[in-house]
Write an enzyme that holds these catalytic residues in place. Structure first.
Site, mmCIF file in Angstrom:
data_model
loop_
_atom_site.group_PDB
_atom_site.id
_atom_site.type_symbol
_atom_site.label_atom_id
_atom_site.label_comp_id
_atom_site.label_asym_id
_atom_site.label_seq_id
_atom_site.Cartn_x
_atom_site.Cartn_y
_atom_site.Cartn_z
ATOM 1 N N CYS A 63 -36.978 38.372 -11.665
ATOM 2 C CA CYS A 63 -37.384 37.691 -10.438
ATOM 3 C C CYS A 63 -38.884 37.886 -10.349
ATOM 4 C CB CYS A 63 -36.690 38.282 -9.214
ATOM 5 S SG CYS A 63 -37.345 37.644 -7.659
ATOM 6 N N CYS B 252 -40.179 38.328 -6.405
ATOM 7 C CA CYS B 252 -39.875 39.551 -5.630
ATOM 8 C C CYS B 252 -39.009 40.466 -6.491
ATOM 9 C CB CYS B 252 -39.289 39.235 -4.258
ATOM 10 S SG CYS B 252 -37.944 38.054 -4.187
ATOM 11 N N SER B 253 -37.723 40.570 -6.192
ATOM 12 C CA SER B 253 -36.903 41.500 -6.967
ATOM 13 C C SER B 253 -35.430 41.121 -6.864
ATOM 14 C CB SER B 253 -37.111 42.921 -6.460
ATOM 15 O OG SER B 253 -36.939 42.946 -5.051
ATOM 16 N N CYS B 254 -35.139 39.819 -6.808
ATOM 17 C CA CYS B 254 -33.757 39.345 -6.664
ATOM 18 C C CYS B 254 -32.892 39.853 -7.817
ATOM 19 C CB CYS B 254 -33.732 37.827 -6.617
ATOM 20 S SG CYS B 254 -34.627 37.178 -5.184
#
Lengths: 180, 217
Positions: A88, A91-93
Site C-alpha cells: 500500500c 498508507c498501510s492497507c
C-alpha cells in the site's frame, strides 16, 4: 498518550475495558495463522480453491474470518511463472482478518516507496530471488479491496494434512515477499 | 494532495528492515493508540482518518513512527470535531462541567463489531463506463485534498482487468461531502509504462482506481 486516554474515558467517549478488548482481539484473535488456514484449505480442496478465486470474501468467511480491513478480499495465486507482491504505497492497507496487523516494515517508507518501482530489489532484501522470466505482479492497495497471496504448495508435501500444511505457510509468503 | 505519504516510486528512503517473530505491538502505548482509534467516535469515516494523517507536515510524516502518526491524526480529528479541547489534551482531564457521553463501543460488543463484515460497495446509480480489456489513461490531477490516485500513475495508460462495483469515493467522503459512490476498477499497468525502458519487460503493477480517475485511451 495517557492524558489522551484519561480524557476520552472520563468524557465517556471511549470505554477503557473496550480498549482492552480491542487490544486482545488484535493480539490474539486475528493473525497470519488465519491466512495460513485459508491457503492450506485452497491447496487441499479444489472446490474451495475455486470458490476462493471466484469470491475470496465469501470463501474466507466460510472459515469465520471477517471484519475490519477484510471487507472486500481478492486472492491472487503464485504459479511457476507468476509471483504476486502486495503493498500500500499511500498508507498501510493490509488484510487484517487473515494476516492480523501489518509488520513495521510493511508500513515503512522504504517498502512502500520501492515495492512498485523495484520489486525485484525489494524481494532480494528478503532473500527472495526469482528468475528473470517470472512475471512479478505488484498489487498497490489503493481502495478498500485487500489482497491475499496464495503461495505455491511446496514440492514433497503430498502426504501432509491440512493442519501440517498450514504450519508451513508464513506471513511474508502471503504478502509475497518470500516463498515457502 | 501531493504529500509525503504518496511515496510510490521514490528512492533513497533507506533499507527495508524485515523482522521475524515481532510482537503485534512493540510498546503498550501503541496498542492503546490503535484501540482508541478503533473505538473513537471519529472512526466512522475511514477516509477522513487517512486524510488527517496525510495532513501531518512532510518532514514530521517521514520522521514519525506509524503509531505516532495515528496518535497525531486521532488528536487532530478529536479537536476538529470539538470532542476534546486543547486544554483537556494538555491536562489529561475533562474541562469542568462537561456532560459525560456514552461510549459507542462497549467491551462485550468488541469481538462482534470487529469481526462483522461491513462493505464499502454501494448500489450502482450509473452503468460502468469501462469493461475488462479497455485501455484507460489515469487522470493528471493534483488535488490539494484527499485522493487515492497516486502520482506515479497519473497520465499513464493501463488496461482494466475487472470492475469491483460502485464503491464509496474517498476524495469526496474524506471531506464530509458524501459517499458519492462510483465504479471502482482494477487497472493493470506495465512496469515500462510507469518507469521507462530500464524497467522489467514483463512485470506489472495493479491498482484499484475509481471511474473519475480514468479516461478512455
Amino acid at each position: 498518550m495517557k492524558a489522551l486516554e484519561s480524557v476520552l474515558v472520563e468524557k465517556g467517549l471511549v470505554d477503557s475495558a473496550a480498549l482492552d478488548a480491542i487490544v486482545d482481539y488484535y493480539e490474539n484473535r486475528v493473525g497470519p495463522r488465519n491466512g495460513a488456514r485459508v491457503v492450506a484449505r485452497a491447496w487441499t480442496d479444489p472446490d474451495y480453491r475455486a470458490r476462493l478465486m471466484n469470491d475470496a470474501t465469501a470463501a474466507i468467511a466460510e472459515l469465520d474470518f471477517n471484519g475490519r480491513q477484510g471487507e472486500h478480499m481478492v486472492a491472487v495465486e503464485n504459479g511457476p511463472r507468476v509471483h504476486n507482491l502486495v503493498v500500500c504505497t499511500l498508507c498501510s492497507c493490509y488484510p487484517w482478518p487473515v494476516l492480523g496487523l501489518p509488520p513495521v516494515w510493511y508500513k515503512s517508507a522504504p517498502y512502500r516507496s520501492r515495492a512498485v518501482i523495484d520489486p525485484r530489489g525489494v524481494l532480494a532484501e528478503f532473500g527472495t530471488v526469482l528468475p528473470d522470466d517470472t512475471e512479478i505482479r505488484v498489487w498497490d492497495s489503493t481502495a478498500e479491496v485487500r489482497y491475499l497471496v496464495i503461495p505455491e504448495r511446496p514440492a514433497g508435501t503430498g502426504n501432509l494434512t491440512e493442519d501440517e500444511l498450514a504450519a508451513l505457510v508464513s506471513r511474508d509468503s502471503m504478502i509475497g515477499t518470500t516463498l515457502i | 494532495m501531493n504529500g509525503a505519504h504518496d511515496m510510490g516510486g521514490m528512492h533513497g528512503l533507506g533499507p527495508i528492515a524485515p523482522e521475524t517473530d515481532a510482537p503485534v505491538f512493540h510498546h503498550s502505548w501503541e496498542a492503546r493508540v490503535h484501540a482508541m482509534t478503533m473505538a473513537s467516535p471519529t472512526r466512522s469515516n475511514i477516509d477522513a482518518g487517512r486524510h488527517q494523517r496525510e495532513l501531518i507536515p512532510g518532514p514530521d510524516y517521514l520522521r514519525m513512527s506509524y503509531y505516532e502518526k495515528w496518535l497525531t491524526g486521532l488528536c487532530a480529528l478529536l479537536l476538529k470535531h470539538g470532542l476534546v479541547t486543547p486544554d483537556e489534551l494538555a491536562r489529561g482531564q475533562p474541562d469542568p462541567g462537561r456532560a459525560r457521553a456514552t461510549p459507542l463501543l462497549a467491551a462485550a460488543a468488541v469481538p462482534g463489531v470487529l469481526s462483522r463484515a461491513g462493505s464499502y460497495e454501494r448500489e450502482a446509480t450509473t452503468r460502468p463506463e469501462f469493461v475488462p480489456g479497455d485501455r484507460v489513461r489515469a487522470a493528471n490531477i493534483n488535488p490539494t485534498g484527499h485522493t487515492r490516485l497516486p502520482r506515479y500513475v497519473r497520465g499513464r495508460i493501463g488496461v482494466v482487468e475487472r470492475c469491483h462495483g460502485a464503491h464509496v469515493f474517498p476524495d469526496s467522503n474524506a471531506h464530509g461531502q458524501g459517499e458519492a459512490a462510483q465504479p471502482l476498477y482494477l487497472v493493470r499497468f506495465e512496469a515500462r509504462e510507469l518507469w521507462g525502458a530500464d524497467a522489467s519487460a514483463i512485470d506489472t503493477i495493479r491498482l484499484d482506481l475509481w471511474e473519475s480517475y480514468l479516461a478512455p485511451a
